[in-house]
Design a protein around this motif. Structure first.
Motif, short mmCIF file in Angstrom:
data_model
loop_
_atom_site.label_atom_id
_atom_site.label_comp_id
_atom_site.label_asym_id
_atom_site.label_seq_id
_atom_site.Cartn_x
_atom_site.Cartn_y
_atom_site.Cartn_z
N MET A 187 -43.55 92.98 -33.81
CA MET A 187 -42.81 92.66 -32.59
C MET A 187 -41.50 93.43 -32.52
O MET A 187 -40.97 93.66 -31.42
CB MET A 187 -42.56 91.16 -32.51
N ASP A 188 -40.98 93.85 -33.65
CA ASP A 188 -39.74 94.65 -33.66
C ASP A 188 -39.95 96.03 -33.05
O ASP A 188 -38.98 96.70 -32.67
CB ASP A 188 -39.22 94.80 -35.09
N TYR A 189 -41.20 96.47 -32.99
CA TYR A 189 -41.50 97.83 -32.52
C TYR A 189 -42.43 97.83 -31.32
O TYR A 189 -43.01 98.86 -30.98
CB TYR A 189 -42.14 98.63 -33.67
N ILE A 190 -42.57 96.67 -30.68
CA ILE A 190 -43.60 96.52 -29.65
C ILE A 190 -43.34 97.40 -28.44
O ILE A 190 -44.28 97.77 -27.72
CB ILE A 190 -43.68 95.03 -29.21
N MET A 191 -42.10 97.79 -28.18
CA MET A 191 -41.82 98.62 -27.03
C MET A 191 -41.96 100.11 -27.31
O MET A 191 -41.72 100.93 -26.43
CB MET A 191 -40.40 98.33 -26.50
N ASP A 195 -48.32 101.53 -32.97
CA ASP A 195 -49.57 101.92 -33.63
C ASP A 195 -49.31 102.92 -34.74
O ASP A 195 -49.96 102.87 -35.80
CB ASP A 195 -50.56 102.49 -32.62
N LEU A 196 -48.35 103.83 -34.53
CA LEU A 196 -48.01 104.80 -35.56
C LEU A 196 -47.27 104.13 -36.72
O LEU A 196 -47.46 104.50 -37.88
CB LEU A 196 -47.16 105.93 -34.96
N LEU A 226 -50.01 99.78 -24.99
CA LEU A 226 -50.27 101.21 -25.08
C LEU A 226 -51.27 101.71 -24.05
O LEU A 226 -51.44 102.91 -23.86
CB LEU A 226 -50.77 101.56 -26.49
N GLY A 227 -51.98 100.78 -23.42
CA GLY A 227 -52.95 101.17 -22.40
C GLY A 227 -54.27 101.64 -22.97
O GLY A 227 -55.07 102.27 -22.27
N TRP A 228 -54.52 101.34 -24.24
CA TRP A 228 -55.78 101.76 -24.85
C TRP A 228 -56.92 100.88 -24.34
O TRP A 228 -56.74 99.71 -24.02
CB TRP A 228 -55.71 101.65 -26.37
N THR A 230 -60.11 98.59 -25.09
CA THR A 230 -60.31 97.64 -26.18
C THR A 230 -61.22 98.21 -27.26
O THR A 230 -60.95 98.06 -28.46
CB THR A 230 -60.89 96.32 -25.64
N ASN A 231 -62.32 98.85 -26.87
CA ASN A 231 -63.25 99.42 -27.85
C ASN A 231 -62.57 100.49 -28.69
O ASN A 231 -62.78 100.56 -29.91
CB ASN A 231 -64.47 100.00 -27.15
N ARG A 232 -61.76 101.31 -28.04
CA ARG A 232 -61.06 102.36 -28.78
C ARG A 232 -60.09 101.74 -29.78
O ARG A 232 -60.00 102.17 -30.93
CB ARG A 232 -60.30 103.26 -27.80
N ALA A 233 -59.34 100.71 -29.35
CA ALA A 233 -58.38 100.06 -30.24
C ALA A 233 -59.09 99.41 -31.43
O ALA A 233 -58.62 99.51 -32.57
CB ALA A 233 -57.59 99.01 -29.46
N ALA A 234 -60.22 98.76 -31.17
CA ALA A 234 -60.97 98.10 -32.25
C ALA A 234 -61.50 99.12 -33.25
O ALA A 234 -61.42 98.92 -34.47
CB ALA A 234 -62.11 97.28 -31.66
#
Length: 372
Positions: A187-191, A195-196, A226-228, A230-234
């Motif tokens: 949550m500290d980096y959510i903005m 992911d990196l 990030l607008g990914w 869902t399948n790509r994120a998983a």
């Protein structure tokens, strides 16, 4: 075309040999955030580039190098283009130096059965599923604290995608034992590009054992922030977990949710590609227990329940119930063997009696024939 353009712009049209496909895909997605190119498609293009295949479309359609289905027509030289698989005898394979971490509790026996006392092996990807309120985070965090207590040199990390510092304060107030657990709050980096942050942390050599809490929430944030897709994120997150366990020899725990009906949430890829599936549930009496529905390191204890409770802020395993469970399984196994033996004896006796009667009938019939 998009993937080839990426390699042309950033790598001179070639695939670097000192980077994994996963690393290259991460770079690609950084530069093509809105691209719908999946990891599988990206990997396919990488293989073609490494094989020297060039996708061109000449003006003469009769000389097109692509088939109607959009696949390369390699012709008679296909065998020279397709990469040959590497086949190695198991005994000649290179294996990592596996480490065994112990909690000094009964859960060690569930985690593995390759030694008498068990324990958590490095190089494993473990999915933890459970009903809401059963204490998934509580149990795994305390297990990490116990491992840290028994193995002071173990480098442990807790990654929370859900909790804030305020949440952790009350969590810690109930369980002081977790006070020495290094923690990363996504949550500290959510903005930003969290992911990196997540990828670099999981791949880092700074940590041996990592708990991700939770898998599903991280995917949701990748989609929402990030607008990914869902399948790509998983796929991305699953590959990162497996890569860390398989290539970096880490022990990974990833907490996953169940539906309200108690069903597993997630792809079959995650379920089948990981080492173990640890389930936490309530029994009919409302007591909490842990069991493994799958464990490649501890197959002899599949579906064996280990009950637990929280006493004075510390996790306590129910040893009496554990011994009762073992005894019940032993008796059930013995009863099954006895029943099988009795069934066999009955069948042998039944067949022998039937055979004798048949012989007697034949003899009597023959006597009657002779008398007639």
């Amino acid at each position: 075309m998009i993937v080839r353009a990426f390699f042309t712009e950033h790598h001179g049209g070639e695939v670097p040999i000192d980077q994994t496909v996963q690393q290259l895909y991460t770079q690609f997605m950084v530069n093509n955030e809105n691209s719908s190119v999946s990891y599988g498609l990206f990997n396919g293009v990488v293989k073609k580039l490494r094989a020297g295949f060039t996708s061109t479309r000449p003006s003469d359609p009769r000389s097109d190098t692509l088939t109607q289905r959009g696949r390369p027509d390699l012709g008679e030289d296909a065998e020279s283009v397709i990469e040959k698989p590497t086949v190695i005898e198991i005994g000649n394979m290179d294996f990592p130096d596996f480490r065994l971490y112990k909690t000094n509790g009964l859960v060690d026996k569930l985690l593995s059965d390759h030694t008498e006392d068990g324990g958590l092996y490095s190089g494993t990807a473990n999915i933890v599923v459970g009903e809401s309120g059963v204490g998934k985070s509580t149990v795994i965090l305390q297990m990490l604290a116990m491992i840290k207590r028994e193995n002071p040199d173990a480098k442990i990390l807790y990654i929370s995608s859900e909790m804030t510092r305020n949440d952790l304060f009350f969590f810690y107030s109930k369980m002081p034992i977790i006070g020495n657990i290094p923690t990363l709050l996504l949550m500290d980096y959510i903005m930003g590009r969290f992911d990196l942050i997540l990828k670099n942390t999981i791949e880092s050599d700074d940590y041996d054992i990592i708990l991700l809490d939770s898998y599903q929430d991280t995917i949701v944030k990748m989609a929402d922030v990030l607008g990914w897709k869902t399948n790509r994120a998983a796929t991305w997150l699953t590959n990162a977990i497996i890569e860390a366990a398989d290539k970096k020899n880490k022990a990974i725990f990833a907490i996953q949710h169940l539906t309200k009906g108690g069903q597993y949430v997630g792809s079959t890829y995650l379920k089948h590609a990981t080492t173990a599936m640890m389930e936490m549930r309530f029994d009919d009496a409302g007591r909490r227990y842990v069991e493994f529905s799958k464990n490649r390191r501890g197959g002899s204890h599949i579906y064996q329940r280990l009950y637990y409770s929280l006493v004075n802020g510390e996790l306590v395993w129910d040893e009496v119930a554990w011994q009762q469970e073992i005894e019940a399984n032993r008796l059930a196994t013995g009863e099954g063997e006895n029943r099988a033996m009795l069934d066999q004896r009955f069948n042998d006796l039944f067949l022998s009696v039937t055979h004798t009667d048949a012989e007697n009938v034949v003899v009597e019939d023959q006597d009657e024939v002779e008398q007639n």
